[in-house]
Design a protein around this motif. Structure first.
Motif: not given
Length: 159
Positions: A69-74, A79-82, A108-112, A130-136
């Motif tokens: 259940g990690a939040d978006e920041k965590t 994953f951000g630097a991967m 990718i996360l920081l762009r539209p 999926g990676l960010m937990g927004r889709a299961k």
């Protein structure tokens, strides 16, 4: 528990509610890796809320788990630097993204979304979500079809 092959070189396990039987998540991962190594396999286990996140951690992560259940920041910190290859996209898509300067997940996360999706397709964001937990995306086991099937019907004969 549920398991599925993850071609070409992996396996996915749904361990929800089972890790405590092995002494916790870390102990379970260590046991899996140890047992596989005794059979000559090199393995790196990882645990996350989604198959995409676990796959990325196992292949590109410095750590092997992300808190449930990690939040978006965590998740961004994890994953951000991967590299974008952690999204498990086709190599030609990874190459095309890198040619436009999109080399890390954060790029990718920081762009539209719309311009990236228009140029590289919806699968980029399906994997990112999926990676960010927004889709299961559930684990789907594949069962071999039986070599034959027999059916016996009991009842009246029709003339």
């Amino acid at each position: 528990s549920l398991s599925a092959a993850d071609a070409p070189d992996g396996a996915l396990l749904d361990i929800a509610g089972a890790a405590h039987r092995f002494g916790g998540e870390t102990a379970l991962m260590d046991e899996i890796e140890r047992r596989l190594s005794t059979h000559g396999y090199e393995a790196r286990a990882a645990i996350a809320d989604t198959p995409e996140a676990a796959w990325a951690l196992a292949r590109f992560g410095e750590k092997r788990t992300v808190s449930p259940g990690a939040d978006e920041k965590t998740l961004r910190q994890s994953f951000g630097a991967m590299p974008v290859a952690a999204l498990r996209l086709p190599p030609e898509t990874v190459y095309a993204l890198s040619q436009t300067g999109l080399k890390r997940i954060d790029d990718i996360l920081l762009r539209p979304r719309a311009p990236i999706a228009a140029r590289f397709g919806a699968p980029v964001f399906a994997r990112l979500d999926g990676l960010m937990g927004r889709a299961k995306n559930p684990i789907t086991p594949r069962f071999e079809a039986p070599p034959y099937l027999v059916e016996r019907q009991i009842g009246r004969a029709h003339v």
